[in-house]
Motif scaffolding. Structure first.
Motif, short mmCIF file in Angstrom:
data_model
loop_
_atom_site.label_atom_id
_atom_site.label_comp_id
_atom_site.label_asym_id
_atom_site.label_seq_id
_atom_site.Cartn_x
_atom_site.Cartn_y
_atom_site.Cartn_z
N UNK A 1 -0.73 10.11 -1.91
CA UNK A 1 -0.93 8.90 -1.11
C UNK A 1 -1.18 7.69 -2.01
N UNK A 2 -1.99 7.89 -3.05
CA UNK A 2 -2.27 6.80 -4.00
C UNK A 2 -1.00 6.43 -4.75
N UNK A 3 -0.25 7.42 -5.20
CA UNK A 3 0.99 7.15 -5.95
C UNK A 3 1.99 6.36 -5.10
N UNK A 4 2.17 6.77 -3.86
CA UNK A 4 3.14 6.10 -3.00
C UNK A 4 2.75 4.66 -2.70
N UNK A 5 1.46 4.41 -2.56
CA UNK A 5 0.99 3.06 -2.22
C UNK A 5 0.97 2.14 -3.42
N UNK B 1 -6.94 0.48 -1.70
CA UNK B 1 -6.19 1.71 -1.41
C UNK B 1 -6.82 2.46 -0.25
N UNK B 2 -8.13 2.67 -0.29
CA UNK B 2 -8.78 3.49 0.73
C UNK B 2 -8.68 2.83 2.12
N UNK B 3 -8.69 1.50 2.17
CA UNK B 3 -8.62 0.83 3.46
C UNK B 3 -7.19 0.62 3.95
N UNK B 4 -6.25 0.39 3.03
CA UNK B 4 -4.87 0.12 3.45
C UNK B 4 -4.06 1.38 3.66
N UNK B 5 -4.32 2.42 2.89
CA UNK B 5 -3.68 3.71 3.12
C UNK B 5 -4.32 4.39 4.32
#
Length: 339
Positions: A43-47, A246-250
């Protein structure tokens, strides 16, 4: 100079065990956190577009004493430059006469004990060879119960933030060495004699200043050290703010209650007691809260202006990191780095 064994013993005792859970519940929490951390990598990589190599920076799900032990090890590495400076100046014997390794061990233990009940997760960059990710299971359970939020959603939300830090340090190969070089630079500026003269008075003044927002760190900072600390502040604010974004937008893609979690979590930060607030200021933790806020605003502003691909120029080299001033002047950073 520091009795690390005593620091761990005192810190572990002060930290306590955390909320009561059954053995089965504990096993379930650990398994879910591990799975969430693995899921977060993609998820982090894709974002973000940051791709961390596999098999680096292991994950540890720990209890509070485990966090204390890990951070005592990290403190030992982080204070290495200062210790070497003192050895070069032949000051250890003088220091040991004045304060003693057990006194400093007790002080470090008290600090670790206070923090051990508050940290949800942490990337430890000091662990060889590439750092490690720590998730503090009892604290995560404590906060999710206190906030009365969905446990599975909250655990994934925390993992998204902490996994972002692991990706930052492992996908950007120079980041870890750069942090170490800044710590080394601070060590080079230390004057062992000045640390000893009037030390108690400085701490007393810091406690008084803490009520108005000062910290112990401020009391021991020369102009040269402040310049280094400003650079470190810029870097750490970027890392923390980037992880918060990241934590809020993903989150909305995979966490149904992310808005509720963020609202309750932010309110909880504001609701701490007077003693806790003073301690946080003294230890510089209030400044860390500002890092989350200022860093997130910087990341969002730049990404909104130029897009994620252009923003990722920030990871190209140390010179591209935002300065402390640029955190509130994202246009200035864009002009300087992107032309």
């Amino acid at each position: 100079m520091v009795d690390w064994g005593l620091a761990v013993a005192i810190g572990s005792k002060l930290a306590g065990e955390g909320p009561t859970v059954t053995r089965a519940e504990a096993g379930s929490v650990v398994a879910e956190l591990r799975a969430d951390a693995v899921r977060s990598t993609g998820l982090v990589r894709d974002f973000t577009g940051l791709d961390a190599p596999d098999g680096t920076a292991p994950l540890l799900v720990v209890d509070r004493p485990g966090w204390v032990r890990a951070n005592a090890e990290g403190f030992k590495v982080a204070t290495g430059p200062m210790m070497r400076k003192l050895v070069e100046k032949r000051e250890p014997h003088r220091i040991s006469q004045m304060i003693g390794s057990k006194v400093t061990g007790a002080e470090v233990g008290g600090l670790l004990g206070f923090l051990a009940g508050k940290v949800l997760g942490q990337f430890d960059p000091f662990h060889d060879p590439a750092g490690r990710l720590l998730l503090v299971a009892p604290n995560i359970v404590h906060v999710e119960r206190e906030l009365d939020v969905d446990p599975s959603d909250f655990r994934l939300w925390v993992c998204l933030h902490e996994e972002t830090h692991r990706v930052q340090f492992t996908a950007v190969p120079w980041m870890r060495d750069h942090l170490f070089s800044e710590i080394e630079a601070i060590g080079e500026t230390l004057d062992p004699g000045s640390l000893l003269e009037g030390g108690l008075d400085r701490i007393t003044d810091a406690i008084k200043a803490g009520r108005q927002g000062g910290s112990i760190i401020d009391m021991f900072s020369t102009p040269e050290q402040r310049e280094i600390l400003d650079r470190v502040t810029g870097m750490m604010s970027l890392l923390e703010g980037h992880a918060d974004v990241v934590m809020d937008d993903v989150g909305p893609q995979v966490i149904g209650s992310v808005k509720e979690i963020r609202a309750k979590f932010t309110k909880r930060r504001q609701g701490i007691g007077t003693l806790d607030r003073i301690l946080r200021r003294l230890l510089g933790l209030e400044a860390k809260m500002a890092q989350y806020r200022d860093g997130a605003r910087f990341v969002r502003a730049v990404v909104d202006k130029v897009g994620m691909d252009e923003f990722n120029a920030v990871w190209a080299e140390p010179a591209h990191l935002p300065s402390k001033a640029e955190l509130t002047d994202h246009d200035g950073w864009v002009r300087r780095v992107l032309g």
